[in-house]
Design a protein around this motif. Structure first.
Motif, short mmCIF file in Angstrom:
data_model
loop_
_atom_site.label_atom_id
_atom_site.label_comp_id
_atom_site.label_asym_id
_atom_site.label_seq_id
_atom_site.Cartn_x
_atom_site.Cartn_y
_atom_site.Cartn_z
N GLY A 52 10.97 14.71 -1.76
CA GLY A 52 10.04 15.34 -0.83
C GLY A 52 8.79 15.85 -1.49
O GLY A 52 8.05 16.63 -0.89
N ASP A 53 8.52 15.45 -2.75
CA ASP A 53 7.35 15.94 -3.45
C ASP A 53 6.07 15.43 -2.77
O ASP A 53 6.02 14.28 -2.32
CB ASP A 53 7.35 15.47 -4.90
N PRO A 54 5.02 16.25 -2.70
CA PRO A 54 3.78 15.81 -2.05
C PRO A 54 3.09 14.73 -2.87
O PRO A 54 2.94 14.87 -4.09
CB PRO A 54 2.94 17.09 -2.00
N PRO A 55 2.65 13.65 -2.24
CA PRO A 55 2.07 12.54 -3.00
C PRO A 55 0.56 12.66 -3.19
O PRO A 55 -0.15 13.33 -2.45
CB PRO A 55 2.41 11.33 -2.13
N LEU A 56 0.08 11.95 -4.21
CA LEU A 56 -1.33 11.75 -4.46
C LEU A 56 -1.58 10.25 -4.34
O LEU A 56 -0.95 9.46 -5.04
CB LEU A 56 -1.71 12.25 -5.85
N LEU A 57 -2.48 9.86 -3.45
CA LEU A 57 -2.77 8.46 -3.20
C LEU A 57 -4.11 8.08 -3.83
O LEU A 57 -5.10 8.79 -3.65
CB LEU A 57 -2.83 8.17 -1.70
N ILE A 58 -4.14 6.96 -4.56
CA ILE A 58 -5.36 6.49 -5.21
C ILE A 58 -5.51 5.01 -4.90
O ILE A 58 -4.58 4.23 -5.11
CB ILE A 58 -5.32 6.71 -6.73
N ALA A 59 -6.69 4.62 -4.41
CA ALA A 59 -6.94 3.22 -4.06
C ALA A 59 -8.29 2.79 -4.59
O ALA A 59 -9.25 3.57 -4.62
CB ALA A 59 -6.88 3.03 -2.55
N GLY A 60 -8.37 1.52 -4.98
CA GLY A 60 -9.63 0.93 -5.39
C GLY A 60 -9.86 -0.37 -4.65
O GLY A 60 -9.01 -1.25 -4.66
N GLY A 61 -11.00 -0.48 -3.95
CA GLY A 61 -11.35 -1.72 -3.27
C GLY A 61 -10.32 -2.13 -2.24
O GLY A 61 -9.83 -1.32 -1.44
N ILE A 62 -9.93 -3.41 -2.29
CA ILE A 62 -8.98 -3.95 -1.32
C ILE A 62 -7.59 -3.34 -1.49
O ILE A 62 -6.72 -3.47 -0.62
CB ILE A 62 -8.92 -5.49 -1.41
N GLY A 63 -7.38 -2.62 -2.59
CA GLY A 63 -6.12 -1.91 -2.79
C GLY A 63 -5.87 -0.81 -1.78
O GLY A 63 -4.79 -0.21 -1.74
N ILE A 64 -6.84 -0.55 -0.91
CA ILE A 64 -6.65 0.44 0.14
C ILE A 64 -5.62 -0.02 1.16
O ILE A 64 -5.05 0.80 1.89
CB ILE A 64 -7.99 0.73 0.85
N THR A 65 -5.33 -1.31 1.24
CA THR A 65 -4.49 -1.81 2.35
C THR A 65 -3.11 -1.17 2.39
O THR A 65 -2.71 -0.68 3.45
CB THR A 65 -4.42 -3.34 2.34
N PRO A 66 -2.30 -1.15 1.31
CA PRO A 66 -1.02 -0.46 1.43
C PRO A 66 -1.16 1.05 1.44
O PRO A 66 -0.36 1.76 2.06
CB PRO A 66 -0.25 -0.93 0.19
N ILE A 67 -2.19 1.56 0.77
CA ILE A 67 -2.40 3.01 0.70
C ILE A 67 -2.78 3.56 2.07
O ILE A 67 -2.38 4.67 2.45
CB ILE A 67 -3.48 3.33 -0.34
#
Length: 216
Positions: free
Chosen positions: A103-118
Motif C-alpha cells: 500500500g505504499d504511495p507510488p511515484l510515477l515517472i514517464a518520458g515521451g510515449i512512455g506515458i501510455t501505461p503510466i
C-alpha cells in the motif's frame, strides 16, 4: 477499429472495440496488447502496445503509437494502414508492469510515449483516492500525448517537464525528494531509464522499489 485521434505530431491513438459491441475483458493498469501489423513487404508482425485507456472502461481499449520512420517499420505501417472499421484479431491483454501488492504511495515517472501505461496507473490511483505524483517529461509540450487531458484530470499531482522550455526533468531532485516508502514506476526511453536506475542506486533506494518498463 472504432476511432483514431492525432494526439501529437507523431503520435496517434487507436480505439479498439469488440466487433459485436460487447464488453472487453477487464484489464489492470500497465496492461498491453499484442497487435498484428502488416509491413509494406506483406509480412505480418506482432507489436506490443500499452493500453492507455482508463482500466475502469470495458467498452474500449486505446493504444497510442509513436510513428518511427527509421525503426523496424511497424509503427509507420500501423499509422498508414489502420483505418476506422479495420478488424483485428488480438490475444487477451498481458501485463508485465502491474502495481505491487503493498500500500505504499507510488511515484510515477514517464518520458515521451512512455506515458501510455503510466496514464492508466494515474487514473487507477485517482479512482482509489491514493496519494501520488506523476512527473512527465517531453521535448516540447506539443509532443507530449495526453498532457492536456492529464492536466485537467490530475491537477497539482502532475508535474510537466518540457526541455525546450528550459524545464528539463531533474531525476536526482525528484528521487531525492521522494519519501522512503515510495515505490517508483518509470516508463520511457533508454536515457530516462538509465538515469532513474543510476540515481536510485546512488541514493541507496532499494531495487525492489523501482519498477521499470523500457520504451525504445
Amino acid at each position: 477499429m472504432s476511432g483514431i485521434r492525432q494526439l501529437a505530431p507523431r503520435v496517434r491513438a487507436f480505439e479498439l472495440r469488440q466487433y459485436n459491441g460487447g464488453e472487453l475483458p477487464a484489464v489492470e493498469s500497465g496492461s498491453h496488447l499484442r497487435v498484428p501489423v502488416c509491413l509494406p513487404s506483406g509480412e505480418v508482425v506482432d507489436r506490443h502496445y500499452s493500453i492507455a485507456s482508463n482500466p475502469a472502461r470495458r467498452d474500449i481499449y486505446e493504444i497510442a503509437v509513436l510513428r518511427e520512420e527509421h525503426g523496424s517499420g511497424g509503427s509507420a505501417a500501423l499509422h498508414d494502414s489502420y483505418r476506422i472499421g479495420s478488424r483485428l484479431r488480438v490475444d487477451l491483454p498481458g501485463n508485465h508492469f502491474g502495481f505491487h501488492e503493498g500500500g505504499d504511495p507510488p511515484l510515477l515517472i514517464a518520458g515521451g510515449i512512455g506515458i501510455t501505461p503510466i496514464k492508466s496507473m494515474a487514473q487507477t490511483l485517482t479512482a482509489r483516492g491514493v496519494e501520488f505524483q506523476l512527473h512527465y517529461a517531453g521535448r516540447t509540450l506539443v509532443d507530449m500525448p495526453f498532457r492536456d487531458h492529464l492536466e485537467r484530470e490530475l491537477g497539482e499531482r502532475l508535474f510537466v517537464h518540457s526541455s525546450a522550455d528550459g524545464a528539463r526533468m531533474d531525476v536526482a531532485a525528484i528521487l531525492a525528494a521522494a519519501p522512503n516508502d515510495r515505490v517508483i514506476y518509470v516508463c520511457g526511453p533508454p536515457r530516462l531509464i538509465s538515469a532513474v536506475k543510476a540515481t536510485a542506486k546512488k541514493l541507496g533506494i532499494a531495487r525492489e522499489r523501482v519498477r521499470l518498463e523500457l520504451f525504445a
